[in-house]
Design a protein around this motif. Structure first.
Motif, PDB file in Angstrom:
ATOM      1  N   GLY A  77       0.809  -1.216   0.000  1.00  0.00           N
ATOM      2  CA  GLY A  77       0.000   0.000   0.000  1.00  0.00           C
ATOM      3  C   GLY A  77       0.838   1.260   0.000  1.00  0.00           C
ATOM      4  N   ILE A  78       0.198   2.365  -0.377  1.00  0.00           N
ATOM      5  CA  ILE A  78       0.807   3.685  -0.326  1.00  0.00           C
ATOM      6  C   ILE A  78       0.043   4.518   0.703  1.00  0.00           C
ATOM      7  CG2 ILE A  78       1.227   5.826  -1.586  1.00  0.00           C
ATOM      8  CD1 ILE A  78       1.668   4.217  -4.084  1.00  0.00           C
ATOM      9  N   TRP A  79       0.785   5.146   1.612  1.00  0.00           N
ATOM     10  CA  TRP A  79       0.189   5.961   2.663  1.00  0.00           C
ATOM     11  C   TRP A  79       0.685   7.403   2.556  1.00  0.00           C
ATOM     12  CZ3 TRP A  79      -2.762   4.711   7.223  1.00  0.00           C
ATOM     13  CH2 TRP A  79      -3.218   3.372   7.246  1.00  0.00           C
ATOM     14  N   ASP A  80      -0.226   8.319   2.754  1.00  0.00           N
ATOM     15  CA  ASP A  80       0.091   9.743   2.860  1.00  0.00           C
ATOM     16  C   ASP A  80      -0.128  10.118   4.322  1.00  0.00           C
ATOM     17  OD1 ASP A  80       0.068  12.492   2.986  1.00  0.00           O
ATOM     18  OD2 ASP A  80      -1.287  12.780   1.291  1.00  0.00           O
ATOM     19  N   VAL A  81       0.966  10.353   5.048  1.00  0.00           N
ATOM     20  CA  VAL A  81       0.919  10.582   6.496  1.00  0.00           C
ATOM     21  C   VAL A  81       1.063  12.069   6.784  1.00  0.00           C
ATOM     22  CG1 VAL A  81       1.991  10.051   8.710  1.00  0.00           C
ATOM     23  CG2 VAL A  81       1.927   8.309   6.909  1.00  0.00           C
ATOM     24  N   PHE A  82       0.104  12.624   7.523  1.00  0.00           N
ATOM     25  CA  PHE A  82       0.169  14.039   7.915  1.00  0.00           C
ATOM     26  C   PHE A  82      -0.103  14.147   9.402  1.00  0.00           C
ATOM     27  CE2 PHE A  82      -1.755  18.295   8.516  1.00  0.00           C
ATOM     28  CZ  PHE A  82      -0.710  19.068   8.043  1.00  0.00           C
ATOM     29  N   ASN A  83       0.978  14.221  10.175  1.00  0.00           N
ATOM     30  CA  ASN A  83       0.901  14.397  11.628  1.00  0.00           C
ATOM     31  C   ASN A  83       1.334  15.819  11.933  1.00  0.00           C
ATOM     32  OD1 ASN A  83       1.274  14.476  14.384  1.00  0.00           O
ATOM     33  ND2 ASN A  83       2.265  12.495  14.525  1.00  0.00           N
ATOM     34  N   ASN A  84       0.376  16.680  12.273  1.00  0.00           N
ATOM     35  CA  ASN A  84       0.704  18.084  12.512  1.00  0.00           C
ATOM     36  C   ASN A  84       0.894  18.401  13.988  1.00  0.00           C
ATOM     37  OD1 ASN A  84      -1.926  17.978  13.421  1.00  0.00           O
ATOM     38  ND2 ASN A  84      -2.666  19.697  12.202  1.00  0.00           N
ATOM     39  N   THR A  85       1.175  17.384  14.807  1.00  0.00           N
ATOM     40  CA  THR A  85       1.375  17.618  16.236  1.00  0.00           C
ATOM     41  C   THR A  85       2.606  18.478  16.491  1.00  0.00           C
ATOM     42  OG1 THR A  85       0.411  15.446  16.682  1.00  0.00           O
ATOM     43  CG2 THR A  85       1.623  16.482  18.473  1.00  0.00           C
ATOM     44  N   ASP A  86       3.710  18.186  15.814  1.00  0.00           N
ATOM     45  CA  ASP A  86       4.989  18.837  16.103  1.00  0.00           C
ATOM     46  C   ASP A  86       5.460  19.748  14.971  1.00  0.00           C
ATOM     47  OD1 ASP A  86       5.926  15.705  17.461  1.00  0.00           O
ATOM     48  OD2 ASP A  86       5.246  17.455  18.559  1.00  0.00           O
ATOM     49  N   LEU A  87       4.618  20.053  14.009  1.00  0.00           N
ATOM     50  CA  LEU A  87       5.051  20.880  12.889  1.00  0.00           C
ATOM     51  C   LEU A  87       5.340  22.303  13.345  1.00  0.00           C
ATOM     52  CD1 LEU A  87       2.725  19.885   9.931  1.00  0.00           C
ATOM     53  CD2 LEU A  87       5.046  19.182  10.368  1.00  0.00           C
ATOM     54  N   THR A  88       6.403  22.877  12.797  1.00  0.00           N
ATOM     55  CA  THR A  88       6.679  24.285  13.033  1.00  0.00           C
ATOM     56  C   THR A  88       5.933  25.107  11.990  1.00  0.00           C
ATOM     57  OG1 THR A  88       8.629  24.149  11.623  1.00  0.00           O
ATOM     58  CG2 THR A  88       8.962  23.798  13.972  1.00  0.00           C
ATOM     59  N   GLY A  89       5.653  26.350  12.322  1.00  0.00           N
ATOM     60  CA  GLY A  89       4.883  27.169  11.389  1.00  0.00           C
ATOM     61  C   GLY A  89       3.408  26.858  11.528  1.00  0.00           C
ATOM     62  N   LYS A  90       2.698  27.056  10.455  1.00  0.00           N
ATOM     63  CA  LYS A  90       1.259  26.840  10.482  1.00  0.00           C
ATOM     64  C   LYS A  90       0.947  25.342  10.432  1.00  0.00           C
ATOM     65  CE  LYS A  90       0.055  31.244   8.312  1.00  0.00           C
ATOM     66  NZ  LYS A  90      -0.634  31.890   7.170  1.00  0.00           N
TER      67      LYS A  90
END
Length: 247
Positions: free
Chosen positions: A97-110
């Motif tokens: 499978g192909i996964w697109d992972v977006f975890n915005n817990t620790d992102l800097t900026g917006k």
């Protein structure tokens, strides 16, 4: 009369087809005391995982879906949030499978830049994930995950291609309590260090432990519950994790 019967038959057929399509649509809810993945403690706070998926075949092997994780409380001043998209084919013996992972817990900026897919700045990470089980009689499972785009970069912005390989063996199956043991390593195929370890080595042992699981009777319903003891030697971390799928 014939036109009326023909119209009725057409409506019935369309309704049947629509019902068949709806049967392929499903969603699931998982509750856990923390969220862990391949040796990484993603969230130390209790979390809920919601999976919305659509199956393209009768055996539910080929699926397109969106998975969301959300922390039920803050941990260390951070609130866990994740939105992933996937397209996968799974059987009892193998999967890809192909996964697109977006975890915005620790992102800097917006943290709300969910539609930014620029390879140098995106918070998304694309993974190629697969597994293979040796046989029914020797249930040794090999997992491989390779990140190939997005939020897996070194200090210069080059793709690191962090790769995880794990082995899981079912010691006990179909017992009162089932038992799995697991062991995982990580390395990078590009320049830099993999994100599974402490960021100082090209090759790391990042995951080992065990999972016990059983069905717990609750109001006449058998609730599947699993408990995992997991350690990451590279990060010098460990955790006891409890999880259940409500439906």
């Amino acid at each position: 009369m014939k036109k009326f019967l023909l119209l009725l038959a057409s409506i019935s057929f369309l309704n049947f087809s629509y019902s068949q399509e709806i049967d392929k649509l499903d969603f699931n809810l998982n509750l856990e005391t923390s969220h862990i993945w391949n040796g990484i403690i993603v969230s130390k706070a209790p979390a809920a995982g919601i999976d919305i998926n659509y199956a393209f075949d009768k055996k539910n092997n080929l699926k397109l879906g969106v998975w969301g994780g959300v922390g039920l409380s803050d941990a260390n001043g951070k609130h866990y949030q994740e939105v992933d998209y996937y397209f996968k084919y799974n059987t009892a013996r193998w999967g890809l499978g192909i996964w697109d992972v977006f975890n915005n817990t620790d992102l800097t900026g917006k943290a709300d830049e969910i539609f930014n897919y620029d390879n140098k700045t995106t918070g998304h990470r694309l993974d190629l994930r697969g597994y293979y089980v040796l046989s029914e009689n020797f249930p040794l499972k090999l997992d491989v995950v390779t990140s190939f785009y997005g939020n897996d970069r070194n200090a210069k912005g080059d793709q690191t291609f962090s790769t995880y390989t794990g082995l899981t063996y079912s010691v006990l199956r179909d017992k009162k309590v089932d038992l799995d043991v697991f062991f995982g390593t990580a390395f990078n195929l590009g320049k830099g260090y993999n994100f599974y370890g402490d960021g100082t080595k090209d090759f790391d042992v990042v995951n080992f432990g065990l999972t016990v699981s059983k069905d717990v009777p609750v109001l006449g319903y058998k609730l599947p519950v699993s408990a995992t003891a997991m350690w990451n030697p590279s990060r010098k971390e460990g955790i006891i994790h409890l999880s259940t799928q409500l439906f």
